[in-house]
Design an enzyme around this catalytic site. Sequence first.
Site, PDB file in Angstrom:
ATOM      1  N   HIS A 229      -3.092   6.080   4.741  1.00 23.63           N
ATOM      2  CA  HIS A 229      -1.584   6.233   4.787  1.00 23.63           C
ATOM      3  C   HIS A 229      -1.229   7.797   4.546  1.00 23.63           C
ATOM      4  CE1 HIS A 229      -1.330   2.351   5.945  1.00 23.63           C
ATOM      5  NE2 HIS A 229      -0.589   1.887   5.076  1.00 23.63           N
TER       6      HIS A 229
ATOM      7  N   CYS B 210       0.887  -1.204   0.111  1.00 19.28           N
ATOM      8  CA  CYS B 210      -0.007   0.148  -0.074  1.00 19.28           C
ATOM      9  C   CYS B 210       0.873   1.277   0.106  1.00 19.28           C
ATOM     10  CB  CYS B 210      -0.888   0.279   1.277  1.00 19.28           C
ATOM     11  SG  CYS B 210      -0.137  -0.516   2.716  1.00 19.28           S
TER      12      CYS B 210
HETATM   13  C1  2RA Z   1       0.678  -2.121   6.549  1.00 17.69           C
HETATM   14  N1  2RA Z   1       1.546  -1.819   4.292  1.00 17.69           N
HETATM   15  O1  2RA Z   1       0.412  -0.662   6.385  1.00 17.69           O
HETATM   16  C2  2RA Z   1       1.480  -2.869   5.387  1.00 17.69           C
HETATM   17  C3  2RA Z   1       0.289  -3.792   4.877  1.00 17.69           C
HETATM   18  N2  2RA Z   1      -0.879  -3.379   4.380  1.00 17.69           N
HETATM   19  O2  2RA Z   1       0.794  -2.717   7.420  1.00 17.69           O
END
Ligand code: 2RA
Length: 342
Positions: free
Chosen positions: A247, A127
Amino acid sequence: KKYNVAILGATGAVGREFIKLIEERNFPYNELKLLASERSAGKEIEVAGKKYTVEEARPDSFKEIQIALFAGGSISKTLAPEAVKFGAVVIDNSSAFRMDPEVPLVVPEVNPEAIKQHRGIIANPNCSTIIMVMALKPIYDSVKIKRVVVSTYQAVSGAGKEAIDELTDQVEAVMEERPVKARVLPSASLDKHYQIAFNLIPHIDIFVDGDYTKEEMKMVNETHKILNDPSIGISATTVRVPVYRAHSESINLELDGPLSPPEAKELLAKFPGVIVQDNPAEMIYPMPLLASGHDEVFVGRIREDKSVKHGLNMWVVGDQIRKGAALNAVQIAEYMIHQNLI
Ligand code: 2RA
């Protein structure tokens, strides 16, 4: 034309988003199979007004299946080749095959041309990598990139449903002055766990060489593969933050040529799947709460970095479960259908 589709990991955060997306986007499916571990088998899930019973995933679950969306997890390693044997195309969100030279690692807006090399499996990138390369690609195509330094602020959703629930439980416990339980982060498989509520954990996945984490090395290695350019210097620090779904990434670039912030904004605004939110005077910039639930990657705080030659800073935010995982995989399947690659 309609396709027989299987969703592996149908009851997890990413699997549930797969279901939401195939409904929202009228994905052309005939048969739909919802597959999960034995623990989740038997659950009933309604999709587009029809009830489906989740089945335990086994190799022969993929008989008659043409498109298999894998939510992720270690089960991919064994089941993806089995599904391919039955003639399915597997789009796998796990890290199992991402660095396999025979497996395309794809963000449809960035490197769609890689898809046709597939031998049955197409890998969905991590991601934090997807979100970053969406912002890098238009800049890279214009002035190439010498070096990337990225710090991430990753939502708990990346660690699954349990981590989402744990954030809620911990905030409530702190507010009610009850003892705080930590059982999931930084990773359920480790024997030490830390509170995430009102905290930051600079540790995602496990530590590897040079005291980097696997998550940090994924950003380096996967970006090199997707942009097909191992010469780009990349240094990553990935951090878990007490945010639910989206994120955020602070990205510092050293470019190979001049590109002013207005020029960068113009390139980014034109790139499909990217939205520029950048007006400091109006306090306009991307934030995880605003990005959650959306398909696009949002870019702001675009400004020159005068401390290096051709330096540029930007702040990038994207929904980890959608564009960071489920949407990207569904878009790969849609691209293949539109290009008659399935
Ligand atoms: C996380 N990128 O954010 C890793 C798995 N999605 O934990």
